[in-house]
Design a protein around this motif. Structure first.
Motif, short mmCIF file in Angstrom:
data_model
loop_
_atom_site.label_atom_id
_atom_site.label_comp_id
_atom_site.label_asym_id
_atom_site.label_seq_id
_atom_site.Cartn_x
_atom_site.Cartn_y
_atom_site.Cartn_z
N GLN A 83 0.81 -1.22 0.00
CA GLN A 83 0.00 0.00 0.00
C GLN A 83 0.84 1.27 0.00
O GLN A 83 0.31 2.37 0.16
N VAL A 84 2.15 1.13 -0.18
CA VAL A 84 3.03 2.29 -0.08
C VAL A 84 2.76 3.26 -1.21
O VAL A 84 2.47 2.86 -2.35
N ARG A 85 2.83 4.57 -0.89
CA ARG A 85 2.54 5.61 -1.88
C ARG A 85 3.61 6.68 -1.98
O ARG A 85 3.47 7.63 -2.74
N SER A 86 4.68 6.55 -1.22
CA SER A 86 5.75 7.55 -1.27
C SER A 86 7.08 6.88 -0.97
O SER A 86 7.12 5.82 -0.32
N VAL A 87 8.15 7.51 -1.43
CA VAL A 87 9.49 6.98 -1.19
C VAL A 87 9.82 6.98 0.29
O VAL A 87 10.38 6.02 0.82
N THR A 88 9.45 8.06 0.97
CA THR A 88 9.73 8.15 2.41
C THR A 88 9.07 7.02 3.17
O THR A 88 9.69 6.38 4.04
N LEU A 89 7.81 6.76 2.87
CA LEU A 89 7.09 5.69 3.56
C LEU A 89 7.70 4.33 3.23
O LEU A 89 7.81 3.46 4.11
N TYR A 90 8.13 4.15 1.99
CA TYR A 90 8.77 2.89 1.61
C TYR A 90 10.03 2.66 2.44
O TYR A 90 10.24 1.57 2.98
N ILE A 139 12.62 -20.99 -5.63
CA ILE A 139 11.22 -21.12 -6.06
C ILE A 139 10.47 -19.79 -6.06
O ILE A 139 9.72 -19.48 -7.00
N VAL A 140 10.65 -18.98 -5.01
CA VAL A 140 9.81 -17.80 -4.83
C VAL A 140 10.08 -16.69 -5.85
O VAL A 140 9.11 -16.13 -6.42
N PRO A 141 11.34 -16.28 -6.14
CA PRO A 141 11.53 -15.19 -7.10
C PRO A 141 10.90 -15.42 -8.48
O PRO A 141 10.26 -14.49 -9.01
N PRO A 142 11.01 -16.61 -9.08
CA PRO A 142 10.32 -16.79 -10.37
C PRO A 142 8.80 -16.64 -10.25
O PRO A 142 8.16 -16.06 -11.14
N VAL A 143 8.24 -17.13 -9.16
CA VAL A 143 6.79 -17.01 -8.96
C VAL A 143 6.38 -15.56 -8.76
O VAL A 143 5.41 -15.08 -9.38
N ILE A 144 7.10 -14.85 -7.91
CA ILE A 144 6.78 -13.44 -7.67
C ILE A 144 6.99 -12.61 -8.93
O ILE A 144 6.23 -11.67 -9.21
N GLY A 145 8.00 -12.95 -9.71
CA GLY A 145 8.21 -12.26 -10.98
C GLY A 145 7.01 -12.40 -11.90
O GLY A 145 6.60 -11.43 -12.56
N ALA A 149 4.51 -9.38 -13.20
CA ALA A 149 4.33 -9.17 -14.64
C ALA A 149 2.85 -9.21 -15.02
O ALA A 149 2.41 -8.46 -15.90
N ARG A 150 2.08 -10.06 -14.38
CA ARG A 150 0.69 -10.26 -14.79
C ARG A 150 -0.31 -9.44 -13.99
O ARG A 150 -1.35 -9.05 -14.51
N GLN A 151 0.00 -9.18 -12.69
CA GLN A 151 -1.00 -8.52 -11.85
C GLN A 151 -0.49 -7.25 -11.17
O GLN A 151 -1.28 -6.56 -10.54
N GLY A 152 0.79 -6.95 -11.30
CA GLY A 152 1.31 -5.72 -10.72
C GLY A 152 2.09 -5.93 -9.44
O GLY A 152 1.99 -6.98 -8.80
N HIS A 155 0.26 -6.84 -5.98
CA HIS A 155 -0.07 -8.24 -5.79
C HIS A 155 1.18 -9.07 -5.47
O HIS A 155 1.10 -10.10 -4.80
N GLY A 156 2.32 -8.63 -5.98
CA GLY A 156 3.56 -9.31 -5.63
C GLY A 156 3.84 -9.24 -4.14
O GLY A 156 4.20 -10.24 -3.50
N PHE A 157 3.66 -8.05 -3.55
CA PHE A 157 3.85 -7.92 -2.10
C PHE A 157 2.79 -8.71 -1.33
O PHE A 157 3.08 -9.28 -0.27
N LEU A 158 1.56 -8.75 -1.84
CA LEU A 158 0.52 -9.52 -1.17
C LEU A 158 0.85 -11.01 -1.18
O LEU A 158 0.60 -11.72 -0.19
N ALA A 159 1.40 -11.48 -2.29
CA ALA A 159 1.81 -12.89 -2.36
C ALA A 159 2.90 -13.18 -1.33
O ALA A 159 2.88 -14.23 -0.66
#
Length: 273
Positions: A83-90, A139-145, A149-152, A155-159
């Motif tokens: 849900q991050v929206r700024s560099v500072t918050l990230y 296993i995880v990096p290829p899946v998260i990639g 690529a497909r959902q943004g 969704h990667g962070f949610l996964a």
């Protein structure tokens, strides 16, 4: 269970996957490579500062509660990053992930494993425990990639948050509630350990290796993507690192029971260099 726990902890999920999001976050919130590196570096330092406390809490309260808390905080951290929206918050969130998730590092799990073995507890058993990180890295990096690529990237962070939440299972079901060893080191014992030359030499070696590996791993995927590689392909190549980790953890653990560990460590560093 210990291998699964360390794989679903911060060492297996954040370190090997953070770089997958760098380019998308650059477009979404203006995250620069400098800010990305600074956030990861700050998180690493904050986690390092928290590790002595984690070790003492494990000695006092047992590994289960500490590992479960770390897993829960890691899941919350990934949810917050989605849900991050700024560099500072990230930067703030990533830095806070370091100390708050330190309990999900291998420390509670290796503490339990070393206490369960009377022989070779510094070698093959611990090496097998660390295989979990290699499996996660493979296993995880290829899946998260693919998810990115497909959902943004959100969704990667949610996964990743869901995977981190699964880390609660090995923590709660596989770890003892109290330390298997009766008693824990007192303040005088800790002071004596910190004052020893062996501790200081190992501390310096681990810090040096951590700076080298953390710098390479966090920027590996961003460099590939800047060269024009799609995120799913970059994630697949990052997974090759995890495959090598699986082999080397077992091999090094097996060798450590048979040859002088110091020479083994020197050889490993020279090969990496």
């Amino acid at each position: 269970m210990a291998a699964l726990g360390v794989g679903l902890g911060v060492s297996g999920l954040l370190t090997y996957n953070a770089g997958l999001f760098a380019r998308d976050l650059a477009g979404a919130i203006g995250l620069s490579r400098t800010a990305f590196g600074a956030a990861f570096f700050g998180s690493t330092l904050a986690m390092a500062a928290a590790m002595p406390l984690v070790g003492r809490l494990v000695d006092r309260f047992g590994p289960r509660a500490i590992a479960a808390f770390g897993a829960a905080m890691l899941s919350v951290g990934f949810l917050a990053l989605s849900q991050v929206r700024s560099v500072t918050l990230y930067i703030i969130i990533v830095v806070l992930i370091g100390p708050l998730t330190a309990g999900s590092t291998p420390v509670p799990y290796t503490r339990a494993v070393s206490a369960a073995f009377d022989r070779a507890r510094g070698g093959l058993a611990l090496g097998l425990t660390q295989v979990g990180i290699g499996l996660a890295a493979a296993i995880v990096p290829p899946v998260i990639g693919l998810v990115i690529a497909r959902q943004g990237w959100q969704h990667g962070f949610l996964a990743l948050a869901m995977l981190a939440a699964l880390g609660l299972l090995p923590a709660l079901l596989g770890l003892p509630g109290r330390s298997p060893h009766s008693g824990s080191p007192g303040d005088e014992d800790h002071a004596a350990i910190r004052a020893s030359s062996l501790f200081r030499l190992q501390y310096a070696a681990f810090c040096t290796m951590a700076f080298a590996f953390a710098g390479m791993l966090s920027h590996f995927v961003p460099m590939l993507r800047e060269a024009g590689m799609p995120v799913e392909r970059a994630g697949a190549l990052a997974g090759l690192i995890g495959g090598s980790v699986i082999v080397t953890r077992i091999l090094v653990g097996w060798l450590a029971d048979r040859i002088e560990p110091a020479w083994l460590g020197c050889a490993s560093c020279l090969v990496c260099a």
